[in-house]
Enzyme design. Sequence first.
Site, PDB file in Angstrom:
ATOM      1  N   ASP A 137      -2.936  -2.720   9.000  1.00  0.00           N
ATOM      2  CA  ASP A 137      -2.923  -3.721   7.921  1.00  0.00           C
ATOM      3  C   ASP A 137      -2.194  -4.987   8.338  1.00  0.00           C
ATOM      4  O   ASP A 137      -2.350  -6.041   7.738  1.00  0.00           O
ATOM      5  CB  ASP A 137      -2.291  -3.129   6.666  1.00  0.00           C
ATOM      6  CG  ASP A 137      -3.201  -2.072   6.079  1.00  0.00           C
ATOM      7  OD1 ASP A 137      -3.142  -0.919   6.542  1.00  0.00           O
ATOM      8  OD2 ASP A 137      -4.013  -2.420   5.199  1.00  0.00           O
ATOM      9  N   ARG A 154      -2.302  -7.776  -3.184  1.00  0.00           N
ATOM     10  CA  ARG A 154      -1.964  -6.720  -2.216  1.00  0.00           C
ATOM     11  C   ARG A 154      -1.239  -7.415  -1.054  1.00  0.00           C
ATOM     12  O   ARG A 154      -1.859  -7.966  -0.145  1.00  0.00           O
ATOM     13  CB  ARG A 154      -3.225  -5.973  -1.731  1.00  0.00           C
ATOM     14  CG  ARG A 154      -3.875  -5.161  -2.867  1.00  0.00           C
ATOM     15  CD  ARG A 154      -4.604  -3.940  -2.387  1.00  0.00           C
ATOM     16  NE  ARG A 154      -3.726  -2.913  -1.864  1.00  0.00           N
ATOM     17  CZ  ARG A 154      -4.155  -1.863  -1.160  1.00  0.00           C
ATOM     18  NH1 ARG A 154      -5.445  -1.729  -0.889  1.00  0.00           N
ATOM     19  NH2 ARG A 154      -3.306  -0.954  -0.725  1.00  0.00           N
ATOM     20  N   ASN A 203       0.619   0.119   8.774  1.00  0.00           N
ATOM     21  CA  ASN A 203      -0.624   0.783   8.355  1.00  0.00           C
ATOM     22  C   ASN A 203      -0.288   1.769   7.231  1.00  0.00           C
ATOM     23  O   ASN A 203       0.873   1.901   6.832  1.00  0.00           O
ATOM     24  CB  ASN A 203      -1.270   1.494   9.558  1.00  0.00           C
ATOM     25  CG  ASN A 203      -2.681   1.980   9.247  1.00  0.00           C
ATOM     26  OD1 ASN A 203      -3.488   1.239   8.685  1.00  0.00           O
ATOM     27  ND2 ASN A 203      -2.981   3.210   9.585  1.00  0.00           N
TER      28      ASN A 203
HETATM   29  O1  MRU Z   1      -4.492   1.111   0.801  1.00  0.00           O
HETATM   30  P1  MRU Z   1      -5.724   0.971   1.609  1.00  0.00           P
HETATM   31  O2  MRU Z   1      -6.743   2.052   1.392  1.00  0.00           O
HETATM   32  O3  MRU Z   1      -6.325  -0.417   1.499  1.00  0.00           O
HETATM   33  O4  MRU Z   1      -5.182   1.133   3.100  1.00  0.00           O
HETATM   34  C1  MRU Z   1      -6.064   1.099   4.166  1.00  0.00           C
HETATM   35  C2  MRU Z   1      -5.427   1.331   5.470  1.00  0.00           C
HETATM   36  O5  MRU Z   1      -4.230   1.486   5.592  1.00  0.00           O
HETATM   37  C3  MRU Z   1      -6.309   1.221   6.673  1.00  0.00           C
HETATM   38  O6  MRU Z   1      -5.891   2.083   7.679  1.00  0.00           O
HETATM   39  C4  MRU Z   1      -6.231  -0.208   7.178  1.00  0.00           C
HETATM   40  O7  MRU Z   1      -6.547  -1.099   6.157  1.00  0.00           O
HETATM   41  C5  MRU Z   1      -7.055  -0.464   8.367  1.00  0.00           C
HETATM   42  S1  MRU Z   1      -8.781  -0.416   8.127  1.00  0.00           S
HETATM   43  C6  MRU Z   1      -9.485  -1.953   8.509  1.00  0.00           C
END
Ligand code: MRU
Length: 422
Positions: free
Chosen positions: A270, A122, A280
């Site tokens: 993120d 990721r 994000n």
């Molecule tokens: O794809 P995901 O569900 O991992 O994405 C999560 C997000 O975008 C959250 O808003 C982000 O990770 C912040 S939470 C610590």
Amino acid sequence: MKTILDVLKILKKNGFEYNPELSLYVDSKTGLPLTLFFDRDAGRLFLLDQCKLPYEVAAWSTDNWYEAAVKGIKGMIVRGSQAIGVAGAYSLALACMSLNASSISEALKILFERGEIIRSVRPTAVNLSWAVTRILNRIKSREFSSLADLKLNVLDEADMIFIEDFILNKSLRANGLQLFESGDVVLTHCNAGSLATVYGGSALSILSEAFLRGRRLTVVSKETRPRSQGFKLTLWELNRIGIPTVAITDNMVSKSIERFKINKMLVGADRITADGYVTNKIGTCDIARIAYMEKIPFYVAASHSTLDLDHQHGEIPIEERDKDEVRAVYEYEIKYMRDKGLLSERSVEKWPPDDKITDSENPINFKIKIYNPAFDITPGDYVSKIILDIGVYSPIRIKHLTSRLIDKKISRIIKSELKDYD
Ligand code: MRU
């Protein structure tokens, strides 16, 4: 501080009890489980299975590093920037435990290769790469007497990353509390809650804490297509805490501002780059623009592990996920309608059908292209404040942070939190 006994001691002291049915530790006050736990005796990583939430609360486990990375992290059994960082640290620990090398230098070489694979699953949330780099830097700078010594060091560092995430979320929510008061109606996106971290959460943890302290808040949670983290995970989590929550689909923001008098927006992150831009979940930039136009404060809450001070926003990779994520709901609908006799055997099984979809990047060749970027980037100009575990900052001040300053602040917080544990 770096042994299994200490991790358990910290969890127990914070009111966590082991739930044998779930194979995870659970907060006895809120009933919320940790999102992950590494069992040293069993040599297994346990993840709260977020693909099954909110329909079933269950754990998934593995002792295989590659499975942890590909099924666990890429498959989003564990998700959220901070949680995947910690899961990545344990994937690397598993990768180290299964090493069969004839020398330490060969072991290090293999471990660095496996680290590259883990960080690639990721690519957008910097926390994953940050955790892998942190462990690899630690082992690069030390001498090891044996392979067993190396393995212990890697596992100790992974435990440290786990505990720091757990502890630092507390200072994050303490820092954010000042910005929220009774009567606030707060729009949030995706899930930046306990489920996105080891425990506690970033953005949602501030709201939960404010609510548990008696502030009357209402949360409006966006569905967050295509995986619906807002509809499934955020609703589940806030409901356990008891915060009044309105669920909306992603296209209802303007109407909901008018109807519910949304006066603040709060999301996680993120990656926050040196230029103060915030990456994000896809859709974040849309609401930040609306907030800017409507003069609604737009806050971002994140751990220091989300900072990427070495890059500007234009340099970061945006993860594109499988098109099936977008069409999954239609596949279920077709199946449901067929099962109920509402569609005949002549109906398609998928929409759009496979042969109508193109992966070509050239628009001239498009039949139907399904575009599924997982994140977008919000300019700092739209962000009122960035709430970190180390303090509250304006986006333009992010560039003044240095790793030395951050490390100093972090070790002060950790030291003060752990002073009672010796
Ligand atoms: O794809 P995901 O569900 O991992 O994405 C999560 C997000 O975008 C959250 O808003 C982000 O990770 C912040 S939470 C610590």
